[in-house]
Design an enzyme around this catalytic site. Structure first.
Site, PDB file in Angstrom:
ATOM      1  N   ARG A 127     -23.369   1.717  15.180  1.00 39.00           N
ATOM      2  CA  ARG A 127     -23.321   0.373  14.615  1.00 39.00           C
ATOM      3  C   ARG A 127     -23.307  -0.632  15.754  1.00 39.00           C
ATOM      4  O   ARG A 127     -23.150  -0.263  16.915  1.00 39.00           O
ATOM      5  CB  ARG A 127     -22.109   0.192  13.703  1.00 39.00           C
ATOM      6  CG  ARG A 127     -20.753   0.252  14.398  1.00 39.00           C
ATOM      7  CD  ARG A 127     -19.618   0.083  13.396  1.00 39.00           C
ATOM      8  NE  ARG A 127     -18.349  -0.191  14.055  1.00 39.00           N
ATOM      9  CZ  ARG A 127     -17.204  -0.384  13.412  1.00 39.00           C
ATOM     10  NH1 ARG A 127     -17.168  -0.321  12.093  1.00 39.00           N
ATOM     11  NH2 ARG A 127     -16.081  -0.649  14.069  1.00 39.00           N
ATOM     12  N   ASN A 165     -18.816  -8.541  11.733  1.00 37.16           N
ATOM     13  CA  ASN A 165     -17.646  -7.673  11.650  1.00 37.16           C
ATOM     14  C   ASN A 165     -17.196  -7.280  13.048  1.00 37.16           C
ATOM     15  O   ASN A 165     -18.003  -6.783  13.846  1.00 37.16           O
ATOM     16  CB  ASN A 165     -17.965  -6.394  10.871  1.00 37.16           C
ATOM     17  CG  ASN A 165     -16.738  -5.528  10.662  1.00 37.16           C
ATOM     18  OD1 ASN A 165     -15.874  -5.854   9.854  1.00 37.16           O
ATOM     19  ND2 ASN A 165     -16.666  -4.417  11.388  1.00 37.16           N
ATOM     20  N   GLU A 166     -15.919  -7.534  13.354  1.00 37.10           N
ATOM     21  CA  GLU A 166     -15.346  -7.144  14.647  1.00 37.10           C
ATOM     22  C   GLU A 166     -16.330  -7.421  15.779  1.00 37.10           C
ATOM     23  O   GLU A 166     -16.703  -6.532  16.558  1.00 37.10           O
ATOM     24  CB  GLU A 166     -14.931  -5.678  14.632  1.00 37.10           C
ATOM     25  CG  GLU A 166     -13.768  -5.380  13.713  1.00 37.10           C
ATOM     26  CD  GLU A 166     -13.284  -3.949  13.794  1.00 37.10           C
ATOM     27  OE1 GLU A 166     -12.108  -3.697  13.476  1.00 37.10           O
ATOM     28  OE2 GLU A 166     -14.092  -3.061  14.163  1.00 37.10           O
ATOM     29  N   GLU A 324      -7.645  -5.806   8.286  1.00 42.55           N
ATOM     30  CA  GLU A 324      -7.726  -4.341   8.254  1.00 42.55           C
ATOM     31  C   GLU A 324      -6.472  -3.750   8.886  1.00 42.55           C
ATOM     32  O   GLU A 324      -5.979  -4.247   9.898  1.00 42.55           O
ATOM     33  CB  GLU A 324      -8.921  -3.817   9.070  1.00 42.55           C
ATOM     34  CG  GLU A 324     -10.285  -4.062   8.505  1.00 42.55           C
ATOM     35  CD  GLU A 324     -11.376  -3.396   9.356  1.00 42.55           C
ATOM     36  OE1 GLU A 324     -11.049  -2.460  10.129  1.00 42.55           O
ATOM     37  OE2 GLU A 324     -12.536  -3.828   9.267  1.00 42.55           O
ATOM     38  N   TRP A 332     -10.375   7.975  14.990  1.00 46.51           N
ATOM     39  CA  TRP A 332     -11.027   7.745  16.277  1.00 46.51           C
ATOM     40  C   TRP A 332     -10.107   7.907  17.485  1.00 46.51           C
ATOM     41  O   TRP A 332     -10.545   7.725  18.619  1.00 46.51           O
ATOM     42  CB  TRP A 332     -11.645   6.339  16.297  1.00 46.51           C
ATOM     43  CG  TRP A 332     -10.769   5.263  15.724  1.00 46.51           C
ATOM     44  CD1 TRP A 332     -10.766   4.808  14.437  1.00 46.51           C
ATOM     45  CD2 TRP A 332      -9.759   4.513  16.397  1.00 46.51           C
ATOM     46  NE1 TRP A 332      -9.826   3.821  14.268  1.00 46.51           N
ATOM     47  CE2 TRP A 332      -9.201   3.607  15.452  1.00 46.51           C
ATOM     48  CE3 TRP A 332      -9.282   4.498  17.710  1.00 46.51           C
ATOM     49  CZ2 TRP A 332      -8.175   2.719  15.785  1.00 46.51           C
ATOM     50  CZ3 TRP A 332      -8.266   3.614  18.042  1.00 46.51           C
ATOM     51  CH2 TRP A 332      -7.728   2.739  17.076  1.00 46.51           C
ATOM     52  N   GLU A 372     -16.704   7.718   9.583  1.00 40.09           N
ATOM     53  CA  GLU A 372     -15.336   7.353   9.245  1.00 40.09           C
ATOM     54  C   GLU A 372     -14.816   8.076   8.008  1.00 40.09           C
ATOM     55  O   GLU A 372     -13.881   7.612   7.363  1.00 40.09           O
ATOM     56  CB  GLU A 372     -15.250   5.828   9.053  1.00 40.09           C
ATOM     57  CG  GLU A 372     -15.473   5.089  10.363  1.00 40.09           C
ATOM     58  CD  GLU A 372     -15.389   3.572  10.227  1.00 40.09           C
ATOM     59  OE1 GLU A 372     -14.654   2.961  11.032  1.00 40.09           O
ATOM     60  OE2 GLU A 372     -16.050   3.003   9.347  1.00 40.09           O
ATOM     61  N   LYS A 373     -15.389   9.226   7.698  1.00 41.34           N
ATOM     62  CA  LYS A 373     -14.964   9.923   6.477  1.00 41.34           C
ATOM     63  C   LYS A 373     -13.547  10.464   6.576  1.00 41.34           C
ATOM     64  O   LYS A 373     -12.908  10.721   5.548  1.00 41.34           O
ATOM     65  CB  LYS A 373     -15.944  11.057   6.136  1.00 41.34           C
ATOM     66  CG  LYS A 373     -16.141  12.122   7.191  1.00 41.34           C
ATOM     67  CD  LYS A 373     -17.183  13.138   6.731  1.00 41.34           C
ATOM     68  CE  LYS A 373     -17.522  14.159   7.798  1.00 41.34           C
ATOM     69  NZ  LYS A 373     -18.289  13.524   8.922  1.00 41.34           N
ATOM     70  N   HIS A 375     -11.151   8.752   8.055  1.00 37.28           N
ATOM     71  CA  HIS A 375     -10.282   7.577   8.179  1.00 37.28           C
ATOM     72  C   HIS A 375      -9.593   7.376   6.828  1.00 37.28           C
ATOM     73  O   HIS A 375     -10.234   7.375   5.786  1.00 37.28           O
ATOM     74  CB  HIS A 375     -11.136   6.352   8.528  1.00 37.28           C
ATOM     75  CG  HIS A 375     -10.360   5.153   8.980  1.00 37.28           C
ATOM     76  ND1 HIS A 375      -9.465   4.481   8.160  1.00 37.28           N
ATOM     77  CD2 HIS A 375     -10.346   4.482  10.161  1.00 37.28           C
ATOM     78  CE1 HIS A 375      -8.951   3.461   8.817  1.00 37.28           C
ATOM     79  NE2 HIS A 375      -9.466   3.434  10.031  1.00 37.28           N
TER      80      HIS A 375
END
Length: 697
Positions: A127, A165-166, A324, A332, A372-373, A375
């Site tokens: 990303r 985003n971020e 968040e 991570w 991110e599954k 997370h």
């Protein structure tokens, strides 16, 4: 850098409050319906009702779904999602969908991909595979933001714009050709002439003198140390370039929806070095922050408190959004940490205690696929019959019971200076030691103040220091003359000011202030350091003095310091080459005091010194708490500054496995406890691992 400007007709007073459509505090998270079939989306609405969710972020990573092929747009699923959320009574922070370009865009325009300093191209597949300064990417991103804004400008669920985003999370520094061109433009604007740049960069050294701005490059990988001021200016430029990208997207939205507030989710934590968020704050309608605790840190709740206070500091003291955090483990870190019973509630309410008016998570439902599954999420893979889901529902009820704290503010009489330029400058190469880490020095002082129960504002060196009785500057390496004068004025006014080693050493161009360290603060402190005496790995010396608890072991940093008349050595070196010389000093100045800490004390020595400073400044907390119990107070608007009157909410968070009691005969805790709806008359019991919130006044 090319940027649109906010329309001249834009009126900031017409921007509605981000939480105008909410009752009480915000609660929710990132919602990604595009990852799920319709039957799951329908179930989501029922679960959101059950949990009490009232705010979600939508479409953050949806560009490739909304525009699977260039010019081919699919709005149906997003139309349906916003309509359903509105019907359910849930407000939306709608994203610009630009957080990652779709594969067709990077294939067609590979020139938009960012690069590392060694020339490595960062390709599609993760990303944020874009260079924020590239005009092609900028045009495509603005086009997508325009489309989203035009389609949903009047949607009743739209509460807030979530821009990208971020920003800068994965690529805080880009060394692409586009970035190089933008850097040169930035330098022209900053210095006007190449002669001024040469003076600022000290290019007479190593035959680096430039004849034209065209010759300037970013600090790419070189045979040896790059020019330090070039590195420092590239840090400044990079933060500005990322902010410029945000502003361009924001102004595109403002032109279409001037009444809708905008923000982006910052990462104001002890780990985010890349962006100077104090310079970003004026551009945000509301500050929003993402935070994740560090599994390897046994006292991770202290770093959480630091990051929450930093978010409030960036917001100028105003309430802010926790955009968040995690219900349990992230995916991570080297070894991820499933949160213990009660930990998620404590984490959430610690943010609220320190000024957050919304508690949100990444993400609503745990993904089945993708990076991110693993997370954690509000709805875990195992579904509703889980401790995580029951904790989420309980948190929703808890936040509803705390709705009255919305809009209230935290007050502090202690300021801890945080300065991104000093962070960048202190960690440049070719310094007295490569082991000094700026944020470690800041964190050490913050933790010592936290252990004392002292509420702290984290502020830049140019902040108004008039309301603070204790001001601490850890390793504030780089300061302007104006900032140094601002700090000195605080001491003369009556504050206790404490400044540590490697502070005030250079000006804004990273040029050493001659005449002895600590340069800009030398006259204020009444000290002159001849040279730094850094210590080798494993080497320590002993410092003695009542203010450091008798004796303290010092590592990493010491200094050969002389005192001016009127300056007192309150701790001295017992051994080593500096035996008998001052390590900690104190000087009366005006109505206040100025302290210099010229060595890195161990934890015990720093705790003792902080205790002395807290007592001298009179900033001890009004409610003392046992070790491991965090106490913070928010105040309503009717509470007069500097007075302990008006309505307040005392948050007591017990991070220990033992029940704790707060309150004494001299300082009773009285009021109504909101989570149990019980009266409190003198003593407050906070069960092990629990939170209590007492309304007083």
């Amino acid at each position: 850098m090319r940027r649109r400007t906010t329309p001249e007709s834009f009126d900031p007073s017409q921007v509605r409050a981000w939480n105008a459509g909410l009752t009480g505090l915000g609660f929710g998270g990132d919602y990604n319906p595009e990852q799920w079939p319709d039957e799951v989306r329908l179930e989501d609405l029922e679960l959101m009702r059950e949990a009490g969710v009232n705010l979600v972020s939508v479409a953050i990573f949806s560009w490739a779904t909304l525009e699977p092929r260039e010019g081919e747009l699919d709005w149906g699923w997003l139309d349906e999602t916003l309509d359903r959320l509105h019907t359910t009574g849930i407000q939306v922070a709608l994203a610009t969908a630009t957080a990652s370009p779709p594969p067709w865009l990077t294939r067609k325009h590979p020139e938009i991909l960012p690069r590392l300093a060694d020339g490595t191209v960062l390709h599609q597949g993760g990303r944020q595979s874009y260079a924020v300064t590239h005009p092609v990417h900028r045009d495509y991103a603005l086009r997508m933001a325009t489309r989203v804004a035009e389609r949903y400008r009047d949607h009743p669920a739209l509460a807030l714009w979530h821009v990208d985003n971020e920003i800068g999370c994965h690529v805080p520094r880009d060394y692409s050709d586009a970035a190089a061109a933008a850097f040169r433009d930035w330098l022209r604007e900053r210095y006007t002439t190449v002669d001024a740049l040469n003076e600022a960069w000290g290019t007479a050294f190593w035959s680096q003198r430039y004849g034209s701005f065209h010759d300037v490059l970013p600090p790419l990988v070189a045979p040896t140390f790059a020019n330090p001021t070039q590195q420092l200016d590239f840090d400044r430029f990079s933060s500005d370039a990322l902010l410029d990208y945000y502003r361009d997207l924001r102004d595109t939205l403002r032109a279409i929806t001037p009444h809708v507030p905008t923000t982006t989710n910052l990462m104001a934590t002890s780990a985010t070095k890349g962006m100077d968020y104090f310079s970003w704050a004026p551009e945000l309608d509301v500050v929003a922050n993402d935070h994740y605790t560090v599994a390897a840190d046994a006292e991770r709740y202290v770093e959480l408190a630091f990051s929450a206070d930093l978010s409030r500091g960036v917001a100028g003291g105003a309430p802010w959004i926790l955009m968040e955090h995690s219900t349990s483990a992230v995916n991570w870190q080297p070894r991820n940490h499933a949160k213990a019973p009660g930990e998620m509630l404590r984490d959430s309410l610690a943010h609220v205690a320190r000024g957050a008016d919304s508690v949100m998570f990444f993400q609503w439902r745990a993904s089945r696929a993708g990076a991110e599954k693993y997370h954690s999420a509000m709805v875990p893979h195992a579904g509703r019959d889980t401790d995580v889901w029951r904790d989420v529902v309980h948190l929703g009820r808890t936040l509803r019971s705390l709705g009255e704290v919305r809009g209230s503010r935290v007050r502090a009489r202690t300021a801890l200076v945080v300065d991104w330029p000093s962070w960048w400058g202190a960690e440049l190469d070719s310094h007295p030691t490569q082991e000094l880490r700026y944020i470690d020095q800041v964190q050490a002082w913050y933790r010592a103040l936290w252990r004392r129960g002292v509420t702290v504002d984290l502020v830049p060196p140019h902040a108004d220091l008039g309301g603070y009785d204790l001001v601490v500057l850890p390793t504030t390496y780089l300061v302007t003359d104006a900032d140094a004068a601002n700090v000195a004025a605080a001491a003369r006014r009556g504050a206790t000011v404490a400044i540590t080693y490697f502070s005030g050493v250079v000006d804004e161009h990273d040029h050493v202030r001659l005449g002895g360290y600590p340069g800009a603060f030398r006259d204020l402190l009444g000290v002159r350091t001849e040279e730094f005496v850094t210590l080798q790995a494993g080497e320590t010396v002993t410092v003695s003095g009542k203010v450091v608890g008798g004796t303290s072991q010092v590592d990493l940093w010491t200094e050969k310091t002389r005192l001016a008349d009127g300056t007192e050595a309150v701790a001295t070196y017992d051994d080593g080459v500096l035996r008998g010389r001052p390590a900690v000093t104190r000087r009366e100045t005006g109505s206040g005091r100025a302290w210099y800490v010229g060595a890195r004390l161990d934890e015990g020595g720093l705790d003792a010194l902080v205790g002395t400073l807290v007592d001298e400044a009179g900033v001890a907390p009004d409610v003392a708490a046992p070790a491991g119990v965090e106490v913070v107070r928010r105040w309503s608007d009717d509470a007069a500054p500097g007075q302990r009157t008006g309505t307040s909410w005392l948050f007591a968070i017990n991070h220990t496995d033992t029940d704790a009691t707060l309150g004494t005969a001299d300082a009773p805790v009285t009021g109504r406890e909101l989570l149990t709806d019980a009266a409190v008359d003198g003593l407050l019991t906070v069960p092990a691992g629990a939170v209590r919130v007492v309304r007083a006044g």
